[in-house]
Scaffold this active site. Structure first.
Site, PDB file in Angstrom:
ATOM      1  N   GLU A 228       6.889  -0.538   4.433  1.00  0.00           N
ATOM      2  CA  GLU A 228       8.238  -0.793   3.935  1.00  0.00           C
ATOM      3  C   GLU A 228       8.298  -0.743   2.413  1.00  0.00           C
ATOM      4  O   GLU A 228       9.328  -0.373   1.837  1.00  0.00           O
ATOM      5  CB  GLU A 228       8.748  -2.138   4.454  1.00  0.00           C
ATOM      6  CG  GLU A 228       8.260  -3.388   3.728  1.00  0.00           C
ATOM      7  CD  GLU A 228       6.767  -3.654   3.895  1.00  0.00           C
ATOM      8  OE1 GLU A 228       6.160  -4.254   2.997  1.00  0.00           O
ATOM      9  OE2 GLU A 228       6.212  -3.266   4.938  1.00  0.00           O
ATOM     10  N   ASP A 229       7.202  -1.088   1.733  1.00  0.00           N
ATOM     11  CA  ASP A 229       7.212  -1.121   0.273  1.00  0.00           C
ATOM     12  C   ASP A 229       7.448   0.271  -0.311  1.00  0.00           C
ATOM     13  O   ASP A 229       8.193   0.432  -1.287  1.00  0.00           O
ATOM     14  CB  ASP A 229       5.917  -1.718  -0.276  1.00  0.00           C
ATOM     15  CG  ASP A 229       4.664  -1.172   0.400  1.00  0.00           C
ATOM     16  OD1 ASP A 229       4.762  -0.247   1.226  1.00  0.00           O
ATOM     17  OD2 ASP A 229       3.565  -1.684   0.108  1.00  0.00           O
ATOM     18  N   TYR A 230       6.840   1.301   0.292  1.00  0.00           N
ATOM     19  CA  TYR A 230       7.033   2.671  -0.192  1.00  0.00           C
ATOM     20  C   TYR A 230       8.494   3.082  -0.068  1.00  0.00           C
ATOM     21  O   TYR A 230       9.073   3.660  -1.006  1.00  0.00           O
ATOM     22  CB  TYR A 230       6.148   3.634   0.609  1.00  0.00           C
ATOM     23  CG  TYR A 230       6.450   5.094   0.357  1.00  0.00           C
ATOM     24  CD1 TYR A 230       5.941   5.752  -0.757  1.00  0.00           C
ATOM     25  CD2 TYR A 230       7.267   5.816   1.230  1.00  0.00           C
ATOM     26  CE1 TYR A 230       6.235   7.087  -0.998  1.00  0.00           C
ATOM     27  CE2 TYR A 230       7.563   7.157   1.004  1.00  0.00           C
ATOM     28  CZ  TYR A 230       7.039   7.789  -0.111  1.00  0.00           C
ATOM     29  OH  TYR A 230       7.334   9.103  -0.338  1.00  0.00           O
TER      30      TYR A 230
END
Length: 386
Positions: A228-230
């Site tokens: 999710e961070d990307y």
């Protein structure tokens, strides 16, 4: 023969290009670390009214030996303060110990997708009071001025501030291995990407503008992804916002670690990169031993230099460069000897190709309490045992 000669010339050119790119990355990361990380701020501290409010979101699941000490560092930040899971008891003790800190405990999460971290964070995100949200993993330890450092980087055109992942000083060879990786190979790629404009962000410690995330659909929009961070970073960049890196590292301080856990983590990260970024297939040639072989062959083919002598000299130069970079990321003396570094560095470099091949072999990953099958583009589906 003409085709073979052409192929060999092409491989030699590739070797010299690889040499230039890799050593440019070495230089960029070393210089950036020396100039940017661990800077002492000389400016006068801003009055509290000039500091933006921040909602801290911290996903918790289970307890490791360092959880309470890691969490306590967030209760003692030098910043203005306007049920069955054992982590609940830890939080309640700290809430009672620091009643002046504006903190709430959300239990149970909210199922909005396959990503357990997003599900865990949803109630906190929906209850966030401020325009800035700081998502920070449970294994991160901070200094009293960490949040102030993040806020100083959140300038007018910046939408996301992230910390370079690193590892706290701990005892044992597995801890040394982790520290060597997060002080050498990882920051070389991470910093080089960010310096050259490639958005490379890990979600261990990220300060973001909530209104920008809301424009992208809020946290729920990223619940279909494991990484999710990307995709959160991509959504912020797609809306024209810049990124900035904190001067303090994101200090991982998990109390549970082993060589096996390190390998599993590296394999999981590689699987995610392969599914999101096809260029990841070239990663093995950026590792010391394979790169040194390719570049050494190119030097032998063009200049008739002894290939093995060049290989050994190139590996030695790489080793020295990595040690210089590690000491810069550490920002002080290392907690292990140069011999420990040499052994850990050699083992880490030897593991690199094996980790990559293991990631290619099996497209499924195990993360937290679930197993997932990755799809091209970064989405995933949960594998349910029947």
């Amino acid at each position: 023969m003409a085709v073979l000669d052409l192929a060999m010339q092409g491989l030699a050119v590739f070797g010299f290009v690889l040499f230039f790119v890799l050593w440019l990355m070495h230089c960029m990361s070393i210089i950036y670390v020396r100039l940017h990380l661990h800077r002492k701020r000389s400016e006068v501290k801003q009055p509290f009214l000039q500091l933006a409010g921040v909602s801290l979101l911290k996903p918790l699941k289970g307890v490791d030996p360092n959880l309470i000490s890691n969490l306590e560092t967030f209760f003692t930040l030098d910043y203005p303060k306007d049920q069955d899971d054992p982590a609940v008891d830890v939080c309640k003790k700290l809430l009672g110990k620091y009643p002046g800190v504006d903190a709430r405990l959300f239990i149970g999460g909210k199922k909005v997708g396959i990503n357990p971290k997003i599900n865990n964070l949803m109630p906190g995100y929906e209850g966030a009071k401020y325009g800035l949200v700081w998502i920070c993993d449970s294994g991160i330890r901070v200094k009293p001025d960490t949040l102030t450092d993040l806020i100083h980087q959140m300038t007018e055109k910046v939408g996301l501030v992230h910390g370079l992942p690193y590892v706290a000083d701990r005892q044992g060879f597995a801890a040394t291995l982790e520290q060597v990786y997060f002080g050498t190979s990882h920051p070389r790629s991470y910093i080089s990407a960010n310096v050259t404009g490639i958005k490379c962000v890990t979600g261990m410690s990220c300060l973001m503008r909530k209104d920008v995330l809301d424009q992208a659909g809020g946290l729920v929009a990223f619940a279909q992804y494991i990484a999710e961070d990307y995709f959160m970073a991509k959504a912020i960049a797609d809306r024209g916002w810049k990124f900035s890196m904190a001067t303090q590292v994101a200090m991982q301080n998990s109390g549970s670690y082993s060589i096996g856990q390190f390998q599993s983590r590296m394999i999981r990260w590689t699987k995610l990169r392969i599914n999101m970024l096809p260029g990841t297939v070239l990663e093995p040639v950026s590792e010391c031993f394979l790169a040194s072989l390719i570049i050494g062959w190119a030097a032998h083919h063009v200049f008739r230099w002894d290939m093995m002598v060049f290989f050994m000299c190139h590996c030695l130069a790489w080793f020295i460069s990595d040690y210089i970079q590690l000491t810069g990321v550490q920002g002080g003396p290392l907690c292990f000897s140069k011999l420990d570094f040499a052994v850990a560095w050699f083992i880490r470099e030897s593991m690199a190709v094996q980790i990559f091949l293991s990631a290619l072999w099996d497209p499924t990953i195990s993360w937290r309490t679930g197993r997932y099958r990755l799809r091209c583009g970064g989405t995933a589906e949960e594998i349910l045992d029947i």
